[in-house]
Design a protein around this motif. Structure first.
Motif: not given
Length: 395
Positions: A260-288
């Protein structure tokens, strides 16, 4: 993301993905068990052949894909997959099937898989705009994860009713329909560059991967993340779950949480990237999210035991989607096949190396300490992107 599902070419591409363009050997494995009474250990060697061929042929496939248009490569691979499976089905129905025939089919599908794996991500930027790559990859990943889950359950059902021919037929027809859907895509592709010699073209692709600073950062972070994830996965399996009194239901929740997490993450990637930026999403996805691995396993009540796995899977899924999209966005189209091949080989080798690293560390350190090292590696991969890539490529 919704707008992507209104685009004809992307829908055809998505349909081909779900119906079998990503070649597999599920049907062949079931046939080996049913027709020749092979054990699953023996029949799984058919899958091992595919995996080995994908690594060995990745670089030749990358060079070839960059020499030609990608859609014909995908159509040819899907047709080859279908023809090979139909040949096995026909031989079985005529009582002429041999294990040698299955091995030939497995090798052929392995070759097709190598070209499919390289050509698909190289073809996607032809179908969608650069700004929509995260949404497109997220959609493909989410639907692919759901399809994979459904395929696993279908295999169990087919085994229960001894219906290996049905599995083979479904896979063969799926590959054939996939080829048809790919053929219907009418997006124009740029003309490929002429041939300049295999080694020269390969060095050109690897040179770009190593010499372009932003891509070098992405490569290092990706390798570290997959190496660390393997260390974490191996050491989680070493926990004495039975002595902790965990129930079968708990294991079920943990598995469900990961999917479920894998599916949810794939669907959330674009809304999050659109809001905070692609590169910030890139590193926050692991650190957070990866620190949540510290809470696996736990003694939380019921389904809450799966929350840390769910959150960790969301983060790593977002990381994978943004990583692939970043490469597609910054690598020139004429080099994308070779770059994709190099990243595949890197991830495969480092994931395998993670098994060795974990084994060596466990000789000197406890399971808990090695697990902490793996989690630290995942967080460090995000930190590398934050420190090195964020200043160069703002989101």
């Amino acid at each position: 993301m919704i707008s992507l599902l209104r685009r004809r070419n992307f829908l055809l591409f998505l349909g081909s993905e779900l119906l079998g363009a990503q070649a597999s050997i599920i049907g062949l494995t079931l046939v080996a068990v049913a027709a020749f009474d092979q054990s699953f250990v023996t029949s799984s060697m058919l899958g091992a052949v595919q995996a080995v061929l994908m690594v060995l042929l990745a670089f030749p496939a990358g060079v070839w894909v960059d020499r030609t248009r990608r859609r014909p490569v995908l159509v040819t691979a899907a047709l080859a997959h279908s023809v090979l499976l139909f040949s096995v089905l026909a031989a079985w129905s005529l009582d002429m099937l041999t294990m040698s025939h299955l091995w030939v089919a497995a090798v052929g599908i392995g070759v097709a898989s190598a070209f499919v794996y390289v050509a698909r991500p190289s073809f996607l930027p032809t179908l969608v705009h650069r700004d929509a790559l995260i949404a497109a990859n997220g959609t493909l990943t989410a639907f692919g994860s759901l399809a994979g889950l459904g395929a696993g359950r279908a295999v169990k059902w087919l085994l229960a009713i001894a219906a290996a021919p049905v599995a083979l037929l479904i896979e063969a027809v799926g590959a054939l329909v996939s080829a048809f859907l790919l053929h219907r895509i009418d997006a124009p592709e740029a003309a490929a560059a002429g041939r300049r010699g295999f080694m020269k073209e390969l060095r050109e692709g690897l040179g770009f991967l190593g010499n372009y600073p932003p891509l070098r950062v992405v490569t290092f972070a990706t390798g570290l993340a997959y190496l660390s994830l393997t260390v974490v996965t191996v050491n989680q399996a070493r926990f004495p779950y039975n002595s902790m009194g965990l129930s079968d239901a708990t294991f079920g929740w943990l598995g469900t949480g990961g999917t479920a997490g894998a599916v949810a993450g794939a669907l959330l990637a674009w809304p999050i990237a659109r809001r905070i930026g692609r590169i910030r999403t890139f590193w926050l996805s692991l650190m957070a999210t990866q620190p949540f691995l510290l809470f696996v396993p736990n003694d939380w009540p019921g389904a809450f035991q799966a929350v840390p796995v769910f959150v960790q899977s969301i983060g790593f899924s977002i990381f994978v989607v943004t990583q692939v999209s970043c490469i597609q966005a910054i690598v020139p189209g004429g080099l994308l096949g070779r770059t994709t091949a190099a990243m595949y080989v890197l991830v495969t080798l480092l994931s395998t190396a993670g098994l060795l690293v974990s084994t060596l560390l466990n000789i000197f350190l406890s399971t808990q300490v090695v697990l902490l090292i793996g989690i630290a590696g995942l967080i460090a991969a995000g930190a590398v992107v934050m420190r090195s890539l964020q200043p160069a490529l703002s989101g």
